[in-house]
Design an enzyme around this catalytic site. Structure first.
Site, PDB file in Angstrom:
ATOM      1  N   ASP A  42     -24.929  75.654  -6.009  1.00 57.15           N
ATOM      2  CA  ASP A  42     -23.786  74.805  -5.672  1.00 57.15           C
ATOM      3  C   ASP A  42     -22.844  74.856  -6.877  1.00 57.15           C
ATOM      4  OD1 ASP A  42     -22.032  72.966  -4.763  1.00 57.15           O
ATOM      5  OD2 ASP A  42     -23.430  71.277  -4.711  1.00 57.15           O
ATOM      6  N   ILE A  43     -21.692  75.505  -6.733  1.00 57.45           N
ATOM      7  CA  ILE A  43     -20.823  75.733  -7.901  1.00 57.45           C
ATOM      8  C   ILE A  43     -19.480  75.026  -7.759  1.00 57.45           C
ATOM      9  CG2 ILE A  43     -21.861  77.904  -8.657  1.00 57.45           C
ATOM     10  CD1 ILE A  43     -19.648  79.414  -7.174  1.00 57.45           C
TER      11      ILE A  43
ATOM     12  N   ASP B 265      -2.293  63.279 -19.302  1.00 54.93           N
ATOM     13  CA  ASP B 265      -1.825  62.253 -18.365  1.00 54.93           C
ATOM     14  C   ASP B 265      -2.944  61.625 -17.540  1.00 54.93           C
ATOM     15  OD1 ASP B 265       0.978  61.975 -18.791  1.00 54.93           O
ATOM     16  OD2 ASP B 265       1.260  63.970 -17.968  1.00 54.93           O
TER      17      ASP B 265
ATOM     18  N   TYR C 282       8.790  62.088 -16.572  1.00 51.20           N
ATOM     19  CA  TYR C 282       8.570  63.231 -15.688  1.00 51.20           C
ATOM     20  C   TYR C 282       8.088  62.789 -14.321  1.00 51.20           C
ATOM     21  CZ  TYR C 282       8.947  68.155 -16.751  1.00 51.20           C
ATOM     22  OH  TYR C 282       9.419  69.431 -16.883  1.00 51.20           O
TER      23      TYR C 282
ATOM     24  N   GLU D 157      -5.723  59.860 -20.367  1.00 49.96           N
ATOM     25  CA  GLU D 157      -5.183  58.823 -21.251  1.00 49.96           C
ATOM     26  C   GLU D 157      -4.453  57.723 -20.478  1.00 49.96           C
ATOM     27  OE1 GLU D 157      -4.532  61.366 -25.374  1.00 49.96           O
ATOM     28  OE2 GLU D 157      -2.856  61.268 -23.975  1.00 49.96           O
TER      29      GLU D 157
HETATM   30 CU   LIG Z   1       8.453  70.525 -18.368  1.00 49.62          CU
END
Ligand SMILES: [Cu+2]
Length: 666
Positions: free
Chosen positions: A609-610, A319, A404, A322
């Site tokens: 620095d992570i 999501d 959704y 793309e």
């Molecule tokens: Cu679901």
């Protein structure tokens, strides 16, 4: 019927501020403004005229300034801020170009032709183009006629198609079709058995198959509008008690929120949605704000459907990469999406012609009085009862990604915890089948019969968070704490076993790849250069929540593209270009630019620095209650201070003043 809510007015335990918006120079991490989008468009159009050329803006957003430049500006805000720049991804004459536009110099300062695999985020126009091609395709019109359906009642959904080992790919989308005719909830009336693939560069249908006529699920029972529901009704609720107008409980200075002991910056991005930066917490002992998190956002949201049949196997959706989560942000509804006293923030993204599209009320910020207990203790003998209500601040955005709906919350608590929560709701993607009862089903159907002729197809939701945690400074280390069962060696003690913990420092990226298993572990980011007065390294712990891992086999094509879900947690050294775990160009990607590939370098992560990457995972076996709209399911995780403070940071909170509560006797 629910009993009426008892009304009580609680003043915040913290200072109540009035809403104040200070118009000043933009913060270096502010999202692009509407006028900046227009300026970017004008600058790009000078180099890439749209007249007589095929030009579209696939993505426009803030080109994140160098971290050190932001930090040095923060240490002296009167100094010149880092240059304000935009990252622009174009499709120009069927090629992908990546530009950096400097807004103050009004110039394109970088322009690269992208020649690797994969294509940029789709625009709304790309998706509409695919649907239009389907609508005009003669064989499709014949298929609709053959089913006795009316074309004016057909609705479309354009979905990406992934990559399945092809040597050459094109920008193609599959188009799923649905039938309205008696409902607005068309997602629950799929016209099954038809595969349509549209080539959105050549503007033609590249694949069309009408395999079978499957009964259409009924419209009855699918509508969700309050005005259309019919008896028997569900419970009825009263509204939440009103809050004094104007008082919001926090201060908003530009996009910087100051509330209780927290301070952080809020931004909006077309690709990843909400971006929360520069979270720091005030330490009353040290009399200063201390850094916790430089930047956090949802790097990818991967939803693979688990139906491997011809019409469905392609449906494995990324999501963010793309489509862009921010591109799907919707305007929030006061009082229902966000409580009273919420402050709303608008969002902007670029249309395909580069003009800004405004999403009014795209995000809300509010003080939450949850009704929970923050801490308490009782001493009956001494008649002591001390209890404090849990109050927090929440930043929320909702993305309606076609069928959704995702509710994204960042919740900051006075205890120093940050909760990252995702609410899953909205409408299932369903498949039409000939069955109206489970006892008729004699084949594998890849989901649950959730209504007549309707299978709620099984799928996963994987949300990978980018967490640039800076615990009391940049240089941090990742430590796994193993909880180990031990034998009691002292023969005078009758007990046989106990557990203790051992720390394991992760020196490299390989050491920090974590797959949750049966062993008990805790995960800590520490600052090895800072200690409490007692000598513990200051740290923050990641407390996992819903964290299901992938069930696909590793060399399956969708899983190669989503290899960033192979581990529940990863840690990398900060690298400005490593933001999107699925890669820069995800549509039809081949998995050659994922987090899994970056970490093959096995870089050193000790005292560096992570960045922590954590995947919230959820396998969704659908059920009848998910129909016609799924009640919100909340999943998430928490970052929690661990030896960060000298003692509980909430022990000295001042109890709120309460109004008398008539129904309370003691
Ligand atoms: Cu679901």
């Amino acid at each position: 019927m629910a009993s009426p809510l008892k009304t009580t007015l609680i003043f915040s335990i913290f200072n109540i501020f009035f809403l104040s918006r200070v118009t000043s120079n933009p913060h270096p991490l502010d999202s692009l403004t509407s006028s900046e989008f227009l300026l970017v468009r004008a600058i790009v159009n000078q180099s890439y005229p749209s007249f007589n050329h095929k030009l579209s803006f696939q993505y426009v957003g803030l080109e994140e300034p160098e971290k050190q430049a932001v930090k040095s500006w923060l240490s002296k805000p009167s100094s010149k801020p880092p240059p304000r720049q935009a990252l622009v991804v174009l499709r120009f004459e069927n090629q992908t170009r990546e530009l950096v536009v400097d807004l103050s110099r009004r110039a394109v300062v970088s322009d690269k032709l992208y020649e690797g695999f994969g294509y940029p985020i789709l625009t709304a126009e790309d998706q509409e183009a695919a649907a239009d091609l389907a609508l005009k395709h003669g064989p499709f019109l014949a298929s609709i006629k053959r089913r006795g359906l009316n074309i004016s009642e057909v609705s479309f959904l354009s979905l990406t198609i992934g990559w399945y080992g092809q040597v050459k790919t094109k920008r193609e989308l599959q188009v799923k079709c649905f039938y309205l005719n008696g409902t607005v909830n068309f997602y629950l009336r799929p016209i099954e058995g038809i595969t349509i693939v549209a080539d959105i560069e050549q503007m033609r249908i590249s694949e069309y198959v009408d395999r079978a006529v499957i009964p259409l699920p009924k419209a009855e029972g699918t509508d969700y509008r309050a005005s259309k529901i019919t008896p028997p009704f569900g419970p009825r609720f009263n509204a939440a008690p009103p809050k004094p107008p104007g008082q919001i409980g926090f201060k908003l200075d530009g996009n910087v929120v100051t509330w209780a002991n927290w301070r952080f910056h809020v931004a909006f991005d077309a690709r990843v949605g909400p971006v929360i930066s520069l979270a720091s917490i005030y330490d009353a002992e040290q009399k200063k704000y201390r850094q916790v998190m430089y930047r956090s956002f949802i790097s990818e949201l991967f939803v693979p459907y688990q139906d491997p049949t011809e019409g469905w196997y392609r449906t494995t959706i990324f999501d963010s990469g793309e489509y862009g989560i921010g591109n799907f942000a919707i305007s929030l509804e006061p009082l229902n999406d966000c409580p009273s006293r919420a402050v709303f923030v608008d969002g902007y993204y670029a249309a395909s012609d580069g003009r800004p599209v405004e999403v009014p009320n795209a995000m809300c910020i509010f003080e939450r009085h949850s009704g929970d207990v923050m801490w308490r203790h009782n001493d009956a003998d001494r008649k002591i009862r001390e209890t404090r209500p849990d109050i927090s601040i929440v930043v929320r955005m909702v993305a309606t990604v076609a069928n959704y709906d995702y509710v994204f919350d960042w919740e900051f608590k006075p205890s120093g915890s940050i909760k990252f929560l995702v609410g899953l709701t909205g409408v299932l993607q369903v498949k039409a089948v000939p069955y109206t009862r489970t006892d008729q089903i004699k084949e594998e159907v890849y989901g649950t019969l959730v209504a007549g002729n309707t299978i709620g197809v099984s799928h996963d939701h994987f949300l990978t968070y980018h967490l640039d945690v800076d615990v009391d400074g940049d240089a941090n280390s990742f430590v796994k704490t193993h909880l180990i069962t031990k034998r009691v060696m002292d023969k005078n003690i009758p007990r046989k076993s106990y557990w203790n913990f051992e720390h394991e420092l992760a020196k490299t990226e390989s050491d920090a790849k974590v797959k949750f298993g049966p062993n008990s572990q805790e995960f800590l980011v520490v600052n090895p250069n800072k200690e409490t007065k007692l000598g513990n390294n200051v740290g923050y712990r990641l407390v996992p929540g819903s964290s299901a891992g992938p069930l696909l086999i590793p060399d399956d094509f969708p899983q190669i593209r989503a290899a960033f879900t192979n581990y529940n947690m990863w840690v990398t050294p900060y690298n400005k270009s490593e933001k999107w775990v699925s890669g820069r160009y995800v549509d039809r990607s081949r998995g050659d630019d994922t987090l899994a590939v970056w970490t093959e370098k096995n870089r050193n992560i000790e005292n560096k620095d992570i960045v922590v990457w954590y995947t919230v995972g959820f396998h969704h076996v659908t059920c009848q209650e998910d129909f016609p709209v799924m009640p919100t399911l909340s999943v998430g995780f928490e970052l929690k201070p661990t030896n960060f403070f000298e003692y509980s940071p909430v022990i000295k909170t001042v109890p709120p003043q309460h109004f008398s509560w008539p129904n309370c006797t003691k």
